[in-house]
Write an enzyme that holds these catalytic residues in place. Structure first.
Site, PDB file in Angstrom:
ATOM      1  N   TRP A  39      -1.593 -41.369  -8.434  1.00 54.11           N
ATOM      2  CA  TRP A  39      -0.608 -40.807  -7.504  1.00 54.11           C
ATOM      3  C   TRP A  39      -0.118 -39.428  -7.910  1.00 54.11           C
ATOM      4  CZ3 TRP A  39       3.159 -40.391 -11.135  1.00 54.11           C
ATOM      5  CH2 TRP A  39       3.128 -41.311 -12.192  1.00 54.11           C
ATOM      6  N   ASN A  40      -0.490 -38.960  -9.109  1.00 59.80           N
ATOM      7  CA  ASN A  40       0.165 -37.731  -9.578  1.00 59.80           C
ATOM      8  C   ASN A  40      -0.380 -36.460  -8.934  1.00 59.80           C
ATOM      9  OD1 ASN A  40      -2.057 -38.523 -11.127  1.00 59.80           O
ATOM     10  ND2 ASN A  40      -1.400 -37.347 -12.894  1.00 59.80           N
ATOM     11  N   LYS A  57     -10.196 -44.618  -2.745  1.00 59.17           N
ATOM     12  CA  LYS A  57      -9.037 -45.510  -2.698  1.00 59.17           C
ATOM     13  C   LYS A  57      -7.888 -44.768  -3.369  1.00 59.17           C
ATOM     14  CE  LYS A  57      -6.703 -48.195  -4.668  1.00 59.17           C
ATOM     15  NZ  LYS A  57      -5.225 -48.045  -4.887  1.00 59.17           N
ATOM     16  N   GLY A  73      -6.824 -42.708 -13.942  1.00 56.66           N
ATOM     17  CA  GLY A  73      -5.591 -43.489 -14.009  1.00 56.66           C
ATOM     18  C   GLY A  73      -5.333 -43.945 -15.423  1.00 56.66           C
ATOM     19  N   GLU A 100     -11.479 -41.101 -16.243  1.00 54.20           N
ATOM     20  CA  GLU A 100     -10.512 -40.079 -16.662  1.00 54.20           C
ATOM     21  C   GLU A 100      -9.210 -40.812 -16.907  1.00 54.20           C
ATOM     22  OE1 GLU A 100     -11.114 -37.114 -17.401  1.00 54.20           O
ATOM     23  OE2 GLU A 100     -13.087 -36.823 -16.504  1.00 54.20           O
ATOM     24  N   LEU A 101      -8.857 -41.002 -18.172  1.00 58.44           N
ATOM     25  CA  LEU A 101      -7.767 -41.914 -18.499  1.00 58.44           C
ATOM     26  C   LEU A 101      -6.582 -41.179 -19.114  1.00 58.44           C
ATOM     27  CD1 LEU A 101     -10.153 -44.723 -19.791  1.00 58.44           C
ATOM     28  CD2 LEU A 101      -9.256 -44.391 -17.488  1.00 58.44           C
ATOM     29  N   CYS A 108      -1.852 -36.368 -16.982  1.00 64.81           N
ATOM     30  CA  CYS A 108      -2.587 -36.981 -18.087  1.00 64.81           C
ATOM     31  C   CYS A 108      -2.695 -36.000 -19.245  1.00 64.81           C
ATOM     32  CB  CYS A 108      -3.942 -37.478 -17.627  1.00 64.81           C
ATOM     33  SG  CYS A 108      -4.724 -36.439 -16.424  1.00 64.81           S
ATOM     34  N   GLU A 118       1.398 -43.549 -23.890  1.00 59.97           N
ATOM     35  CA  GLU A 118       1.599 -42.574 -22.816  1.00 59.97           C
ATOM     36  C   GLU A 118       2.858 -42.942 -22.028  1.00 59.97           C
ATOM     37  OE1 GLU A 118      -1.285 -42.478 -19.502  1.00 59.97           O
ATOM     38  OE2 GLU A 118      -1.397 -40.319 -19.869  1.00 59.97           O
TER      39      GLU A 118
HETATM   40  P1  NAI Z   1      -3.032 -47.337 -12.585  1.00 61.72           P
HETATM   41  O1  NAI Z   1      -4.064 -46.847 -13.510  1.00 61.72           O
HETATM   42  O2  NAI Z   1      -2.797 -48.803 -12.561  1.00 61.72           O
HETATM   43  O3  NAI Z   1      -3.372 -46.872 -11.093  1.00 61.72           O
HETATM   44  C1  NAI Z   1      -4.377 -45.924 -10.790  1.00 61.72           C
HETATM   45  C2  NAI Z   1      -5.196 -46.420  -9.617  1.00 61.72           C
HETATM   46  O4  NAI Z   1      -5.850 -47.634  -9.956  1.00 61.72           O
HETATM   47  C3  NAI Z   1      -4.378 -46.733  -8.365  1.00 61.72           C
HETATM   48  O5  NAI Z   1      -5.133 -46.343  -7.239  1.00 61.72           O
HETATM   49  C4  NAI Z   1      -4.255 -48.242  -8.412  1.00 61.72           C
HETATM   50  O6  NAI Z   1      -4.067 -48.832  -7.150  1.00 61.72           O
HETATM   51  C5  NAI Z   1      -5.592 -48.631  -8.972  1.00 61.72           C
HETATM   52  N1  NAI Z   1      -5.641 -49.934  -9.612  1.00 61.72           N
HETATM   53  C6  NAI Z   1      -4.631 -50.618 -10.212  1.00 61.72           C
HETATM   54  N2  NAI Z   1      -5.091 -51.781 -10.728  1.00 61.72           N
HETATM   55  C7  NAI Z   1      -6.415 -51.839 -10.453  1.00 61.72           C
HETATM   56  C8  NAI Z   1      -7.457 -52.775 -10.741  1.00 61.72           C
HETATM   57  N3  NAI Z   1      -7.217 -53.896 -11.420  1.00 61.72           N
HETATM   58  N4  NAI Z   1      -8.709 -52.492 -10.340  1.00 61.72           N
HETATM   59  C9  NAI Z   1      -8.978 -51.356  -9.675  1.00 61.72           C
HETATM   60  N5  NAI Z   1      -8.043 -50.442  -9.363  1.00 61.72           N
HETATM   61  C10 NAI Z   1      -6.771 -50.666  -9.748  1.00 61.72           C
HETATM   62  O7  NAI Z   1      -1.705 -46.564 -12.929  1.00 61.72           O
HETATM   63  P2  NAI Z   1      -0.208 -46.822 -12.406  1.00 61.72           P
HETATM   64  O8  NAI Z   1       0.104 -48.279 -12.429  1.00 61.72           O
HETATM   65  O9  NAI Z   1      -0.020 -46.090 -11.140  1.00 61.72           O
HETATM   66  O10 NAI Z   1       0.622 -46.095 -13.537  1.00 61.72           O
HETATM   67  C11 NAI Z   1       0.858 -46.736 -14.763  1.00 61.72           C
HETATM   68  C12 NAI Z   1       0.696 -45.790 -15.902  1.00 61.72           C
HETATM   69  O11 NAI Z   1      -0.633 -45.290 -15.943  1.00 61.72           O
HETATM   70  C13 NAI Z   1       1.535 -44.535 -15.843  1.00 61.72           C
HETATM   71  O12 NAI Z   1       2.804 -44.796 -16.327  1.00 61.72           O
HETATM   72  C14 NAI Z   1       0.764 -43.598 -16.708  1.00 61.72           C
HETATM   73  O13 NAI Z   1       1.070 -43.833 -18.051  1.00 61.72           O
HETATM   74  C15 NAI Z   1      -0.662 -43.987 -16.450  1.00 61.72           C
HETATM   75  N6  NAI Z   1      -1.316 -43.096 -15.481  1.00 61.72           N
HETATM   76  C16 NAI Z   1      -2.152 -42.142 -15.952  1.00 61.72           C
HETATM   77  C17 NAI Z   1      -2.764 -41.267 -15.086  1.00 61.72           C
HETATM   78  C18 NAI Z   1      -3.657 -40.210 -15.582  1.00 61.72           C
HETATM   79  O14 NAI Z   1      -3.989 -39.298 -14.856  1.00 61.72           O
HETATM   80  N7  NAI Z   1      -4.121 -40.291 -16.804  1.00 61.72           N
HETATM   81  C19 NAI Z   1      -2.504 -41.302 -13.644  1.00 61.72           C
HETATM   82  C20 NAI Z   1      -1.638 -42.392 -13.231  1.00 61.72           C
HETATM   83  C21 NAI Z   1      -1.075 -43.219 -14.143  1.00 61.72           C
END
Ligand code: NAI
Ligand code: MG
Length: 501
Positions: A161-162, A185, A237, A259-260, A293, A394
């Site tokens: 979402w960022n 997605k 994510g 990309e984590l 990130c 993080e």
């Molecule tokens: P997330 O990684 O869970 O969400 C990212 C995407 O993955 C979203 O589209 C979500 O709907 C999807 N997703 C969630 N669970 C899934 C699954 N089991 N299988 C497939 N897709 C799935 O991140 P979230 O919950 O939005 O944020 C949590 C933490 O993640 C943040 O506090 C931050 O620390 C980190 N984050 C890191 C990012 C980066 O760019 N490195 C970006 C967003 C979050």
């Protein structure tokens, strides 16, 4: 049907998903709401795609591989991507407003990101007709042998979402150049901009099914990652979710780009330009409210200049203008959603419990205009040890952990003492030290006397648990290609069928 219609009663925008060339509801009619983090109110809603919707989107993408898209020349593909880029340029401002409304990132940044997107699409459009194989002098002289790069197939992209459209571009532009088809997605917090953007793909003339969007939360993402029609899963994510996505991809031998997260060190040596470094530290952790990130969330500072640098950073942090993210003079918007605000707040409490000292911030601002939004003050914690959780995990918010170091070896050791490896900053006036330290740090991107600079033609990605694969540049294109080797027998002579020849 249009991509969004407003319900007259409360002006909530009702978005639809794009599957093939059709704007659709979820098959079971379920929807979810998206909240504006500045007002705390629902402003949009989108279909909640289930497995059947995901299957329909992947089927549309599979069919499109075999459509005119799969048969057209690379130059024609490039031309379509260029037309798409021009349409994006024409709509950049309105897309920026949608993103800022959805995730609270300040408009001055979303505008710049969106204004820069066409260049990414143009870069990969230009790359489309430069994808070619090699002829190889195989040891069997009766063969003419060549390779041909082929699209990997259907790409399933799961996005955070960022920075929805900015992060999508690093996946979609090379995938299209490679000749892939795509199911995106977007995150459940930010569905709007990707759906509005999808309309431009159709307008540009991308054949139906080349670009599809399914909206929903983790369940929808999981359905996409495990769909056997998806040949490549491209994820941005959290590391924890990335692990789940890789496991799903493994079940059907899909390739992955990951990309984590990160816990990037911003390292300031005593010989640095302290004012420039302070500015870079601010950019690294407070821009985008720290929700990136690449955030420079660990400030590693030489003991000699610790107090001076902390004072400068804190002084600027206290004057950061929080406010309406749509106002162009706002420097820091709200945190993107309520759960993320809770997470940031609990990490600050945890850091204080672990023995860190609060220099500034640490609370929600109690000021007019900021009470409805998910705001959090720019926060600086000193006295942090690298083994505390605030230094290892993080946080993804405006929280800086300051860690002093003794000398260069100490700085490098602390910098590399992390499971992550996404980025690092190095601040020094000593050119030899700059190169030495850049070589010793384990991270995918190193900035010297700068922070938070990216470009479409420079590879980007993580070491360690920050990811697998690279986005942008020539390496970013290769992620969407697979190699075919072709052997042409030249003599017509028959051979012994029972030996490998
Ligand atoms: P997330 O990684 O869970 O969400 C990212 C995407 O993955 C979203 O589209 C979500 O709907 C999807 N997703 C969630 N669970 C899934 C699954 N089991 N299988 C497939 N897709 C799935 O991140 P979230 O919950 O939005 O944020 C949590 C933490 O993640 C943040 O506090 C931050 O620390 C980190 N984050 C890191 C990012 C980066 O760019 N490195 C970006 C967003 C979050
Ligand atoms: Mg939202």
């Amino acid at each position: 049907m249009d991509v969004a219609r407003s319900r007259a009663d409360n002006e909530i925008r009702q978005y639809l998903m794009l599957i093939g060339d059709t704007w659709v509801e979820a098959q079971d009619g379920r929807r979810f709401d998206s909240v504006n983090p500045f007002t705390g109110k629902v402003w949009a809603s989108a279909p909640l795609a289930g497995p059947a919707d995901v299957r329909a989107a992947v089927t549309a993408a599979e069919r499109a591989l075999d459509s005119p898209w799969g048969r057209m020349s690379a130059s024609q593909r490039g031309a379509l991507i260029r037309r798409f880029a021009d349409l994006i340029a024409g709509h950049a401002d309105e897309l920026a407003v949608l993103e800022t409304t959805d995730n609270g990132k300040v408009l001055r940044e979303t505008r710049a990101q969106l204004a820069g997107l066409p260049a990414t699409y143009h870069y990969f459009a230009g790359a489309a007709d430069k994808i070619h194989g090699h002829t190889i002098p195989a040891p069997q002289t009766n063969f003419f042998t060549y390779t041909q790069p082929r699209p990997v197939g259907v790409v399933g992209a799961i996005l955070p979402w960022n920075s929805p459209l900015f992060l999508l571009a690093s996946k979609l532009a090379p995938a299209l150049a490679a000749g892939c088809t795509f199911v995106a997605k977007p995150a459940e917090q930010t569905p709007a901009s990707t759906l509005a953007f999808a309309r431009l793909a159709l307008e540009a003339g991308l054949p139906p099914g080349v670009f599809n969007v399914v909206t929903g939360a983790g369940e929808t993402g999981a359905a996409l990652a495990r769909d056997p029609g998806v040949a490549k899963v491209s994820f941005t994510g959290s590391t924890a979710t990335g692990v789940q996505v890789m496991k799903s991809a493994a079940d059907h031998i899909a390739a992955v780009t990951m990309e984590l997260g990160g816990k990037s060190p911003n390292i300031v040596f005593a010989d640095a330009d302290v004012e420039a470094a302070a500015n870079g530290v601010i950019a690294g952790i407070f821009a985008a409210t720290g929700q990136t990130c690449i955030a420079g969330s660990r400030l590693l500072v030489a003991e000699e200049i610790h107090d001076e640098l902390v004072e400068r950073v804190a002084a600027r942090a206290r004057t950061i203008r929080l406010g309406d993210p749509l106002a162009l003079d706002t420097e820091m918007g709200p945190i993107a959603f309520a759960e993320q605000l809770d997470k940031v707040r609990s990490y600050v409490d945890l850091g204080l419990d672990e023995g860190a000292r609060l220099v500034c911030g640490g609370t929600r601002p109690d000021r007019d205009g900021l009470r409805d939004g998910y705001f959090f003050e720019p926060t600086v914690l000193t006295g942090v040890h690298n083994d505390m959780r605030v230094a290892r995990e993080e946080i993804f918010g405006p929280v800086l952990s300051v860690i002093p170091f003794r000398d260069e070896d100490d700085a490098v050791r602390i910098g590399n003492d992390t499971s992550y490896g996404l980025a690092a900053g190095v601040w020094t006036r000593d050119v030899q030290r700059a190169h030495r330290v850049a070589q010793r740090l384990n991270a995918g991107t190193i900035w010297v006397n700068s922070y938070r600079t990216l470009a479409y033609n420079v590879p980007y990605g993580g070491f360690g648990s920050s990811g697998i694969g690279r986005e942008n540049g020539a390496e970013g294109l290769r992620e969407y290609l697979q190699t075919k080797s072709v052997w042409i027998e030249l003599t017509g002579q028959s051979r012994d069928p029972f030996t490998l020849g």
